[in-house]
Design a protein around this motif. Structure first.
Motif, PDB file in Angstrom:
ATOM      1  N   PRO A   1       0.833  -1.208   0.000  1.00 55.07           N
ATOM      2  CA  PRO A   1       0.000   0.000   0.000  1.00 55.07           C
ATOM      3  C   PRO A   1       0.866   1.256   0.000  1.00 55.07           C
ATOM      4  O   PRO A   1       2.063   1.212   0.295  1.00 55.07           O
ATOM      5  N   ASN A   2       0.235   2.366  -0.321  1.00 56.78           N
ATOM      6  CA  ASN A   2       0.927   3.656  -0.311  1.00 56.78           C
ATOM      7  C   ASN A   2       0.941   4.186   1.126  1.00 56.78           C
ATOM      8  O   ASN A   2       0.101   4.977   1.525  1.00 56.78           O
ATOM      9  N   PHE A   3       1.928   3.720   1.892  1.00 56.13           N
ATOM     10  CA  PHE A   3       2.010   4.113   3.299  1.00 56.13           C
ATOM     11  C   PHE A   3       2.267   5.608   3.449  1.00 56.13           C
ATOM     12  O   PHE A   3       1.812   6.233   4.411  1.00 56.13           O
ATOM     13  N   LYS A   4       2.995   6.176   2.497  1.00 57.84           N
ATOM     14  CA  LYS A   4       3.283   7.613   2.549  1.00 57.84           C
ATOM     15  C   LYS A   4       1.981   8.407   2.503  1.00 57.84           C
ATOM     16  O   LYS A   4       1.811   9.396   3.234  1.00 57.84           O
TER      17      LYS A   4
ATOM     18  N   GLY B   1      -2.662  11.173   8.217  1.00 62.03           N
ATOM     19  CA  GLY B   1      -2.667  11.115   9.672  1.00 62.03           C
ATOM     20  C   GLY B   1      -3.011   9.757  10.241  1.00 62.03           C
ATOM     21  O   GLY B   1      -3.216   9.615  11.453  1.00 62.03           O
ATOM     22  N   VAL B   2      -3.079   8.730   9.366  1.00 63.15           N
ATOM     23  CA  VAL B   2      -3.423   7.386   9.830  1.00 63.15           C
ATOM     24  C   VAL B   2      -2.223   6.766  10.534  1.00 63.15           C
ATOM     25  O   VAL B   2      -1.100   6.761  10.006  1.00 63.15           O
ATOM     26  N   ASN B   3      -2.446   6.234  11.724  1.00 62.05           N
ATOM     27  CA  ASN B   3      -1.381   5.568  12.475  1.00 62.05           C
ATOM     28  C   ASN B   3      -1.095   4.192  11.889  1.00 62.05           C
ATOM     29  O   ASN B   3      -2.023   3.457  11.522  1.00 62.05           O
ATOM     30  N   LEU B   4       0.187   3.836  11.821  1.00 61.45           N
ATOM     31  CA  LEU B   4       0.610   2.520  11.354  1.00 61.45           C
ATOM     32  C   LEU B   4       1.357   1.815  12.464  1.00 61.45           C
ATOM     33  O   LEU B   4       2.050   2.454  13.265  1.00 61.45           O
ATOM     34  N   SER B   5       1.222   0.490  12.516  1.00 56.11           N
ATOM     35  CA  SER B   5       1.945  -0.267  13.541  1.00 56.11           C
ATOM     36  C   SER B   5       3.447  -0.126  13.313  1.00 56.11           C
ATOM     37  O   SER B   5       3.912   0.069  12.181  1.00 56.11           O
TER      38      SER B   5
END
Length: 322
Positions: free
Chosen positions: A253-256, A262-266
């Motif tokens: 996925p496009n984590f950037k 503003g979505v938190n990622l583990s």
């Protein structure tokens, strides 16, 4: 500029399902797709056959009729296109989202063509656009591709296929059957266990009869104009004559983009986005995730078959707030 109830980012099967559900419930919406309808499916290999049967790919119980139990790519394109056109969904094609900003209680979504304001945003962008790079010398050469379309292109050529998933195995078998000299390079000790059950015995038999040469427990060290170098778990290096490389090592996925929203990622290698599993709402209020993007790097976790329910979950959550 009118205030929409929902802006859907991504016009794949799940994005379409979200738009269809929004329309049924009387919510104002727009679907933004950077390419054609179901852009990711359009770029799948020409001869691809789904793992899921046609009824498991259906949206909103609209029948999906296919010639075989497991439909081909062209049948899926026809199915999803007809859903869009027959339901007159408000989908804007070849319109890429450039930026999403939240101002007070609404979102400003800017594309390469226009600007939209929405109370809610649903991100249903999948992961097919960003390949997992090998990060090795020679990966930038023209002979290297992270996408595969048609085996005819590789007829009579020496081709290395890197990977052990469905896409890699399909490419290896199809190219071999069209006259390519195929070398399969697998990081693990065997062909992936998730390979389609009717395909896995085929590739194993081709390897055992030495029609396709396979190097297990091996990785590519470098790629050159006329060869590739691989290294096995013992540290032994082998040079193989080569014309083309298909590095089918998966996508992400496009984590950037998610971080920018503003979505938190583990913090681990899975990079799982934070969201409420009952409503699909992220840690950003009124921002929702739908489809395979919910799985982070676990790209095998979500697919059309089990994520099509996200559309109803999200629309119900939005209506409950209203």
């Amino acid at each position: 500029m009118s205030l929409l109830d929902i802006v859907v980012v991504g016009g794949g099967p799940i994005g379409i399902a979200c738009g269809l559900e929004a329309k049924k419930k009387g919510l104002s919406y727009v679907i933004l797709e950077k390419g054609p309808i179901v852009n990711s499916l359009f770029h799948y290999p020409s001869n691809m056959q789904f793992f899921s049967s046609s009824e498991k790919l259906e949206i909103d119980e609209i029948p999906f009729i296919s010639k075989e139990a497991k439909p081909k790519k062209d049948e899926a394109l026809e199915y999803y296109r007809r859903i869009v056109t027959s339901n007159k969904l408000d989908i804007h094609l070849f319109e890429k989202v450039l930026n999403v900003n939240k101002i007070d209680s609404s979102f400003i979504v800017k594309t390469n063509k226009a600007e939209y304001t929405g109370k809610n945003v649903i991100v249903a962008t999948g992961f097919y656009d960003l390949p997992n790079l090998l990060n090795i010398p020679g990966e930038e050469l023209e002979k290297v591709s992270h996408y595969y379309d048609n085996p005819h292109y590789y007829a009579g050529q020496k081709i290395a296929v890197i990977g052990a998933s469905n896409s890699a195995i399909d490419a290896a078998l199809e190219c071999w059957r069209k006259g390519a000299e195929v070398t399969l390079i697998v990081r693990g000790p065997e062909v992936g266990q998730r390979v389609k059950y009717w395909v896995r015995p085929d590739i194993i038999n081709r390897i055992e009869e030495e029609s396709i040469e396979a190097y297990f427990n091996s990785t590519v060290k470098s790629i050159k104009e006329d060869s590739i170098e691989i290294i096995n778990s013992k540290g032994e290096t082998t040079s193989i004559p080569n014309d083309f490389v298909l590095a089918l090592t998966g996508y992400k996925p496009n984590f950037k983009f998610l971080k920018k929203l503003g979505v938190n990622l583990s913090n681990d290698e899975k990079k799982l986005p934070e969201y409420n599993q009952e409503t699909m709402e992220t840690n950003v209020k009124n921002l929702y995730l739908a489809g395979v993007i919910c799985g982070g790097m676990e790209t095998h976790k979500w697919f059309i078959e089990n994520s099509r329910i996200h559309a109803k979950m999200i629309i119900e959550a939005i209506l409950d707030k209203k």
